[in-house]
Design an enzyme around this catalytic site. Sequence first.
Site, PDB file in Angstrom:
ATOM      1  N   HIS A  19       0.817  -1.218   0.000  1.00 25.83           N
ATOM      2  CA  HIS A  19       0.000   0.000   0.000  1.00 25.83           C
ATOM      3  C   HIS A  19       0.848   1.264   0.000  1.00 25.83           C
ATOM      4  CE1 HIS A  19      -3.617  -2.284   0.376  1.00 25.83           C
ATOM      5  NE2 HIS A  19      -3.381  -2.689   1.602  1.00 25.83           N
ATOM      6  N   ASP A  35      -3.378 -10.249  -2.625  1.00 30.27           N
ATOM      7  CA  ASP A  35      -3.945  -9.795  -1.358  1.00 30.27           C
ATOM      8  C   ASP A  35      -5.430  -9.441  -1.524  1.00 30.27           C
ATOM      9  OD1 ASP A  35      -2.526  -8.564   1.366  1.00 30.27           O
ATOM     10  OD2 ASP A  35      -4.358  -7.496   0.860  1.00 30.27           O
ATOM     11  N   HIS A  68      -6.696  -6.838  -0.401  1.00 31.21           N
ATOM     12  CA  HIS A  68      -6.677  -5.400  -0.648  1.00 31.21           C
ATOM     13  C   HIS A  68      -5.784  -5.098  -1.853  1.00 31.21           C
ATOM     14  CE1 HIS A  68      -7.337  -5.797   3.806  1.00 31.21           C
ATOM     15  NE2 HIS A  68      -8.362  -5.048   3.458  1.00 31.21           N
ATOM     16  N   ASP A  72      -5.095 -12.581   3.355  1.00 33.46           N
ATOM     17  CA  ASP A  72      -6.305 -12.077   4.007  1.00 33.46           C
ATOM     18  C   ASP A  72      -7.558 -12.276   3.157  1.00 33.46           C
ATOM     19  OD1 ASP A  72      -5.196 -10.272   2.247  1.00 33.46           O
ATOM     20  OD2 ASP A  72      -5.125  -8.602   3.652  1.00 33.46           O
TER      21      ASP A  72
END
Length: 308
Positions: free
Chosen positions: A129, A165, A167, A246
């Site tokens: 990120h 991921d 995200h 995740d």
Amino acid sequence: MPMPTTLFLSHKNCQRHDMGQGHPESPLRLQAIDQLVRATDWQDKLTFADAPKIDLNCLCNIHPKHHIQALMELVPQHGFADIDGDTRLNPYSLDAALYAVGAALHATDEVIAGRAKNAFCAVRPPGHHAESAIAMGFCLFNSVALAAERALASGMSRVAILDFDVHHGNGTVEIFQDRPEVLVCSSFQYPFYPGRFDDVVRPNICLTPLSAGSDGADFRKAVEPDWTQAVRQHHPEMIFVSAGFDAHHEDPLGGLHLYDGDFLYISQLITDLAMGSARGRVVSLLEGGYQLQALSRSVVQHLKALTE
């Protein structure tokens, strides 16, 4: 001459970064991974090593000096310093991040030199990120981007970064969206955090958004054709992985419904793609995954593909 093995890199100082009681991105993540990985019989196909710490100057290949300096000045002498609502520093956070990046760069060097078959970096804080000048989403520096840049600096002309991921790897896309030599493939729950750089249209950016509730069959149906076509067209000489676990159905931070076997599947797909153009060269970095048992089991599945 012994055959190169999969390199498992970590460092105890990565566990000193702590964002406070109850924060999901905790030192317990690495402890759970280390415990289960070391309890698994790898039949001498996995080599454990401590990650080196890199110099701050190594970060300048991706992150501007003013950004690095601002983070250095924010590090508290005690307690915590908030970057955003999700991300904070303790006195050891920057040190941990330098070991995390060090693992990524060392793994890259070892795989390029042929001293390791491939590598997995069990490190934190995560990195995907982190944009070039913004730390966010538990991430300080974009380790996978720095590793990809290292490979290019070594003389490679094309590399790929594959990110599974839950995200979206917004930082990696922001950094490389106008760098056609770097293919970035990202699968992620959509719409979802962070909501940045998830609609970029570039020949070297391959985005695979997944609706909340998507299961393993949905994941495979979407990712395999997207990534296979993109990688085969790009012909990377090395593949980097932002390995986020995740998307597991047990994870508290996501809404995708993957199981342990789905992470074995995606990891085998990646190693197969790497054999096609990159002579099997893969360097993988831990990103997300916050349910400790699901995380550690999924990492073992990931390593099974790397050590095959």
